[in-house]
Every structure is written in C-alpha cells, then in structure tokens.
Design an enzyme around this catalytic site. Structure first.
Site, mmCIF file in Angstrom:
data_model
loop_
_atom_site.group_PDB
_atom_site.id
_atom_site.type_symbol
_atom_site.label_atom_id
_atom_site.label_comp_id
_atom_site.label_asym_id
_atom_site.label_seq_id
_atom_site.Cartn_x
_atom_site.Cartn_y
_atom_site.Cartn_z
ATOM 1 N N ALA A 1 18.678 40.090 33.481
ATOM 2 C CA ALA A 1 17.886 39.059 34.147
ATOM 3 C C ALA A 1 17.352 38.080 33.115
ATOM 4 C CB ALA A 1 16.747 39.708 34.917
ATOM 5 N N ASN A 2 16.444 37.212 33.496
ATOM 6 C CA ASN A 2 15.800 36.290 32.569
ATOM 7 C C ASN A 2 14.358 36.067 33.007
ATOM 8 O OD1 ASN A 2 15.614 33.866 34.351
ATOM 9 N ND2 ASN A 2 17.836 34.213 34.420
#
Ligand code: CTP
Ligand code: CA
Length: 225
Positions: free
Chosen positions: A33-34
């Site tokens: 993810a980020n």
C-alpha cells in the site's frame, strides 16, 4: 442551497474522482500500500458536489470517510479501480487523485505465506495499468482530464513531462520533499500545470485547494478560460 436548486456552477455535470491508496495483495492477509489518506480526493469530491455536480467517487481503502451525497464505488486494487473508472464513463470531468500502486505482486499466494527455516520470500512484480493515461486517450474522453503528481524534486519539470506523457489537460503537482511529508498532512503546496505553463498556488488546506480547483474547472467548462 444553490446546488440543491440546480443553480451551482457544475449543475448538470458528471464529475469522476479517484481517491485513496490501492492495496495490492501479497497473500490473503498481507498487501502492498502507500501513505495516501484519501483526504484530498474526498475534499475535491465534496467541492464538486457543493458546486452542483453529480459525483462518482471511486475510492481505494482510504482512512478518511467518503463525503455524503456522492456515488461511492469502493475498490481495493489498481485493476479494480480501472474497471470502476471505465464503468463510470462518460463524464464531463475526471480528476485522478488516487495514489495508485505502480506495481502489484504478479502472482499473490492464495494461502498465507509461512516462515520456513529462515528462507526469505521473493516477490515478483507486475506493472499496474495507468488509469489516467488510458482515460486521457479513451474514445469517451472527458472534456477535462486532471491528474495529481507527488514529486520530491524538479517538481514543475517532472509534472510538465508527466502531463504530456499521460495526455491529460492539467496536473496538480505537490512537493512532498519536506521529510514529514505532505502525504497524510492537512495541507498541499501545489504547482498547477496546464498547456499554458506552470503556476504556483499558495500552500493551503486541502479544502482550499479543492475549492480553487473546482472554481477553475467551472470557469473552463463555462468557456471563461
Ligand atoms: N495514476 C493512475 N494510474 C496509475 C498510476 C497513476 O491513474 N497506475 C494517476 C494518479 O492518480 C495521478 C497521476 O496518474 O493522478 C500521476 O501519478 P504518479 O504516481 O505521479 O505518476 P506515475 O506515472 O506513476 O509516475 P511515477 O513513476 O512518478 O510514480
Ligand atoms: Ca506512481
């Protein structure tokens, strides 16, 4: 109230907004993810709604809730986001605020990966589809296609090149160079890039950036720019 009476500057318009991060599975319990919170995308969707637009809000797993009064389409991965965006066309305006994962794990495990005597896992990556670039060249291309770009250096130069490469109309570049990171923060320092050139917008709250962008869109669609 203006919007409810149908008098808002974007009334009768369909605005598509992508927002949030995407999650790319590694196995059933893990993902890549980020740091996107989804706050800037939500602020833009809210401002478009307040201007009277019908809003399709395609969102990854964000940490802020979606605004009321918009059509929320929840997705996890970049490929799901692409499907949802194409299904939402046609639109008058598409604003790509999502922080789409550039890579996914090519073959996620369908079982939880287990430690095995100190041997380390190796992940094979595949590149995700570029949704903004695809919509920019789509035969149902919206009148205005707008991207965001987070850059740490040579912000305007990178954003100018990105605008041309992706074929969109405008890019809002934000400088994420200061260590704490604007990603996840309350403010945005935007360089606005169009075919006419680059403009520095004063550092402002995400709501103020959203309002400014929506006003700009309304003026463009009204033929005032
Ligand atoms: N974007 C997209 N689909 C992707 C990647 C990016 O729609 N697979 C959109 C983002 O929502 C954003 C714009 O493209 O509006 C620019 O994203 P950015 O990550 O800055 O660009 P990239 O082409 O991925 O380049 P970089 O290598 O700098 O990450
Ligand atoms: Ca990227």
């Amino acid at each position: 109230i203006e919007a409810q009476l149908g008098g808002g500057p974007l009334s009768g318009r369909h605005v598509l907004v992508t927002s949030g991060p995407t999650h790319e599975p590694i196995d059933p319990v893990r993902y890549i993810a980020n740091r996107s919170s989804g706050a800037q995308g939500a602020a833009i969707a809210r401002a478009a709604r307040d201007a009277g637009a019908r809003v399709s809000f395609v969102t990854g797993p964000a940490s802020v809730p979606p605004p009321e009064g918009v059509d929320v389409i929840r997705v996890e991965t970049a490929r799901e986001m692409r499907e949802a965006v194409l299904a939402a066309l046609p639109a008058d305006v598409a604003i790509f605020v999502a922080a789409v994962a550039d890579w996914r794990v090519a073959t996620p495990s369908d079982r939880k990966m287990k430690k095995s005597g100190g041997a380390l896992p190796v992940l094979d990556f595949a590149e995700n589809p570029d949704i903004l670039a695809e919509v920019s060249r789509h035969d149902q291309r919206p009148t205005l296609v707008i991207g965001f770009a987070a850059e740490t250096h040579d912000v305007a130069d990178h954003a100018r090149a990105k605008r041309e490469r992706k074929g969109c109309d405008w890019i809002l570049a934000n400088d994420v160079s200061d260590g704490t990171g604007i990603m996840g923060g309350a403010e945005n320092a935007v360089t606005f890039i169009s075919a006419e050139g680059a403009e520095e917008w004063p550092r402002a709250g995400k709501d103020a950036v959203a309002t400014r962008l929506i006003e700009r869109i309304a003026a463009k669609l009204a033929g005032e720019l």
